[in-house]
Design a protein around this motif. Structure first.
Motif, PDB file in Angstrom:
ATOM      1  N   TYR A 145     -36.827  37.556   1.002  1.00 50.82           N
ATOM      2  CA  TYR A 145     -37.746  38.425   0.258  1.00 50.82           C
ATOM      3  C   TYR A 145     -37.750  39.829   0.850  1.00 50.82           C
ATOM      4  O   TYR A 145     -38.808  40.378   1.176  1.00 50.82           O
ATOM      5  N   SER A 146     -36.579  40.422   0.990  1.00 50.32           N
ATOM      6  CA  SER A 146     -36.476  41.723   1.643  1.00 50.32           C
ATOM      7  C   SER A 146     -37.223  42.816   0.891  1.00 50.32           C
ATOM      8  O   SER A 146     -37.646  43.811   1.485  1.00 50.32           O
ATOM      9  N   GLU A 147     -37.424  42.646  -0.423  1.00 57.91           N
ATOM     10  CA  GLU A 147     -38.117  43.681  -1.192  1.00 57.91           C
ATOM     11  C   GLU A 147     -39.596  43.782  -0.823  1.00 57.91           C
ATOM     12  O   GLU A 147     -40.248  44.787  -1.134  1.00 57.91           O
ATOM     13  N   HIS A 148     -40.128  42.759  -0.161  1.00 58.07           N
ATOM     14  CA  HIS A 148     -41.542  42.761   0.222  1.00 58.07           C
ATOM     15  C   HIS A 148     -41.739  43.030   1.711  1.00 58.07           C
ATOM     16  O   HIS A 148     -42.854  42.857   2.232  1.00 58.07           O
ATOM     17  N   ARG A 149     -40.691  43.463   2.393  1.00 56.06           N
ATOM     18  CA  ARG A 149     -40.750  43.579   3.851  1.00 56.06           C
ATOM     19  C   ARG A 149     -41.779  44.616   4.309  1.00 56.06           C
ATOM     20  O   ARG A 149     -42.468  44.411   5.319  1.00 56.06           O
ATOM     21  N   VAL A 150     -41.910  45.728   3.598  1.00 50.93           N
ATOM     22  CA  VAL A 150     -42.847  46.770   4.026  1.00 50.93           C
ATOM     23  C   VAL A 150     -44.284  46.284   3.893  1.00 50.93           C
ATOM     24  O   VAL A 150     -45.115  46.496   4.785  1.00 50.93           O
ATOM     25  N   MET A 151     -44.592  45.625   2.774  1.00 55.97           N
ATOM     26  CA  MET A 151     -45.952  45.130   2.585  1.00 55.97           C
ATOM     27  C   MET A 151     -46.294  44.038   3.603  1.00 55.97           C
ATOM     28  O   MET A 151     -47.440  43.922   4.045  1.00 55.97           O
ATOM     29  N   LEU A 152     -45.290  43.250   3.987  1.00 59.45           N
ATOM     30  CA  LEU A 152     -45.516  42.250   5.024  1.00 59.45           C
ATOM     31  C   LEU A 152     -45.880  42.923   6.340  1.00 59.45           C
ATOM     32  O   LEU A 152     -46.821  42.501   7.037  1.00 59.45           O
ATOM     33  N   ALA A 153     -45.160  43.981   6.689  1.00 61.89           N
ATOM     34  CA  ALA A 153     -45.447  44.712   7.924  1.00 61.89           C
ATOM     35  C   ALA A 153     -46.825  45.362   7.867  1.00 61.89           C
ATOM     36  O   ALA A 153     -47.596  45.306   8.834  1.00 61.89           O
ATOM     37  N   LEU A 154     -47.155  45.976   6.725  1.00 63.83           N
ATOM     38  CA  LEU A 154     -48.456  46.631   6.590  1.00 63.83           C
ATOM     39  C   LEU A 154     -49.589  45.606   6.671  1.00 63.83           C
ATOM     40  O   LEU A 154     -50.632  45.862   7.300  1.00 63.83           O
TER      41      LEU A 154
END
Length: 451
Positions: A311-320
């Motif tokens: 799910y690389s497209e959601h990586r930023v939201m996971l980090a946030l």
């Protein structure tokens, strides 16, 4: 032959991983030695902070030069140089009780440490496929945490049993062994020679033709760029300026900034003093919480690796999301009336440690947004984010403790530590805000370039 061709990449990674694990041991060597180091050097909190702050400053300042050297000279030479610097630094630290000499030793450690992680990330990108890279990077971070485990209780036990010199001299000896392994076995990429082969003029080819192995060549380069150094180069300053114009690189910087500083400042220096001097826990209880935190970061790496690959497209939201949870858990610890129970602090340790595997998201973003010919510099630039924030945190905590007259083991207090640890709050606010600002810009940039 086929097996040898496919397994050579794991050997390369294993040698790089050994170097990274020792770098983390060296970096974290004061994590369980805070009070002991203060007694050894006769130092107050601000002086103790300066050891790690200078090390992190050097680490951060060396990231771009290390990236340039990676792009110019290759992974093996940079890792070997880092191992040599760290070995010398630990030997100097082992033989002195003078603060100026110890600071010089920590500077050497910072410079050597700076050479390792970015190089291992580059090594993984050269030897592994694009789908394998996020998972291997997470495993790298997971295994690297073993170095922090060794730096918590075992190193403290060795120094307690055999003395300051024996503990740090043993790290020097291990560094020399790994340096030799790097020189003899490490290859920058498929078909490249080892340091020993290049020095002696002999080369053993590792052929990859005819196999299904394919190293990661990175994302499609949408605009051709010049190399940073060498013939026809663009130069360092123009390369850095060009990279900083890319919103994806800026986003990666702020992701690393926001996720790394809390676990770094806690595990590298202030965790043990806060737990023992602030919360009043025993040394055994404090070491247990630190070990729980490190193990939790390892488990997090196992979980996040497959998730980020799928799910690389959601990586930023996971980090946030991770940043927000860390912020909230720290607020609970700060506002808890009196001393927080062991269980509550342990839960905070688990949550805080998740920032370590989440910080690897930043390097996945770099691989998407940075041109391959400048990836070494881009990775170094992003790696400055978390460590810049960590050094601000480490120094800020020491300064506030001294201002609260709680800067020595004899004067530590819960009120002083709660005030000092609050310096993390504005950094989380800044980092989270910048992630929200840069994320849509980065997505828009990729869409426009793809047209």
């Amino acid at each position: 032959m086929m097996t040898r061709r496919l397994h050579i990449k794991w050997l390369m990674w294993g040698v790089g991983l050994a170097a990274y694990m020792l770098a983390l041991i060296n970096r974290s060597s004061f994590s369980a030695l805070g009070p002991a180091a203060q007694e050894h050097f006769g130092a107050e909190a601000t002086v103790l902070s300066s050891f790690l702050v200078l090390q992190l400053v050097v680490y951060a300042l060396c990231q771009i030069p290390v990236g340039v050297c990676l792009d110019r000279f290759g992974t093996s030479w940079v890792i070997a140089s880092g191992m040599l610097l760290m070995a010398v630094g630990q030997l100097v630290l082992a033989t002195t009780s003078l603060i100026p000499v110890a600071i010089f030793a920590r500077i050497l450690l910072g410079a050597g440490d700076a050479c390792i992680f970015t190089s291992v990330v580059r090594l993984v990108a050269e030897w592994f496929t694009r789908k394998q890279t996020p998972l291997v990077n997470q495993i790298t971070g997971l295994a690297g945490q073993v170095g922090q485990l060794v730096a918590v209780a075992p190193l403290a036990a060795v120094i307690g049993a055999f003395g300051w010199f024996s503990g740090f001299a043993s790290l020097t000896a291990i560094g020399v062994v790994i340096l030799l392994l790097v020189a003899i076995t490490m290859r920058d990429g498929p078909g490249a020679g080892t340091i020993l082969e290049r020095l002696t003029g002999r080369k053993t080819d590792i052929q990859t033709a005819g196999t299904t192995f394919q190293a990661d060549t990175g994302p499609i380069i949408l605009t051709e760029v010049l190399p940073v150094v060498g013939p026809g180069s663009s130069g360092i300053r123009p390369a850095v300026a060009s990279l900083m114009k890319r919103p994806g690189v800026r986003l990666a910087f702020w992701v690393h900034f926001s996720t790394m500083f809390a676990p770094d400042s806690f595990l590298l220096l202030w965790g043990t003093p806060f737990l023992t001097g602030g919360l009043g826990y025993s040394d055994a209880a404090a070491h247990t919480i630190l070990n729980i935190a490190i193990v939790a970061s390892m488990v997090g790496a196992l979980l996040f690796g497959p998730i980020l690959s799928k799910y690389s497209e959601h990586r930023v939201m996971l980090a946030l999301g991770g940043v927000l949870v860390m912020f909230a858990s720290w607020l609970v610890l700060l506002i808890w009336p009196g001393t927080a129970p062991f269980g509550v602090t342990a839960v905070y340790g688990v949550i805080m440690s998740v920032g370590i595997p989440l910080s690897m998201v930043a390097f996945d973003i770099v691989r998407t947004h940075a041109p391959k010919r400048q990836r070494g510099v881009a990775t170094g630039l992003v790696n400055m984010g978390g460590f810049s924030a960590a050094l601000i945190t480490v120094l800020g905590i020491g300064l506030v403790l001294d201002l609260m007259h709680a800067g020595t083991p004899d004067t530590y207090s819960l009120e002083g530590f709660k005030a000092a640890m609050s310096v993390q709050i504005p950094l989380w606010v800044l980092g989270g805000t910048m992630i929200l600002i840069e994320t849509p810009k980065a997505r828009r940039y990729l869409r426009e370039r793809a047209r």
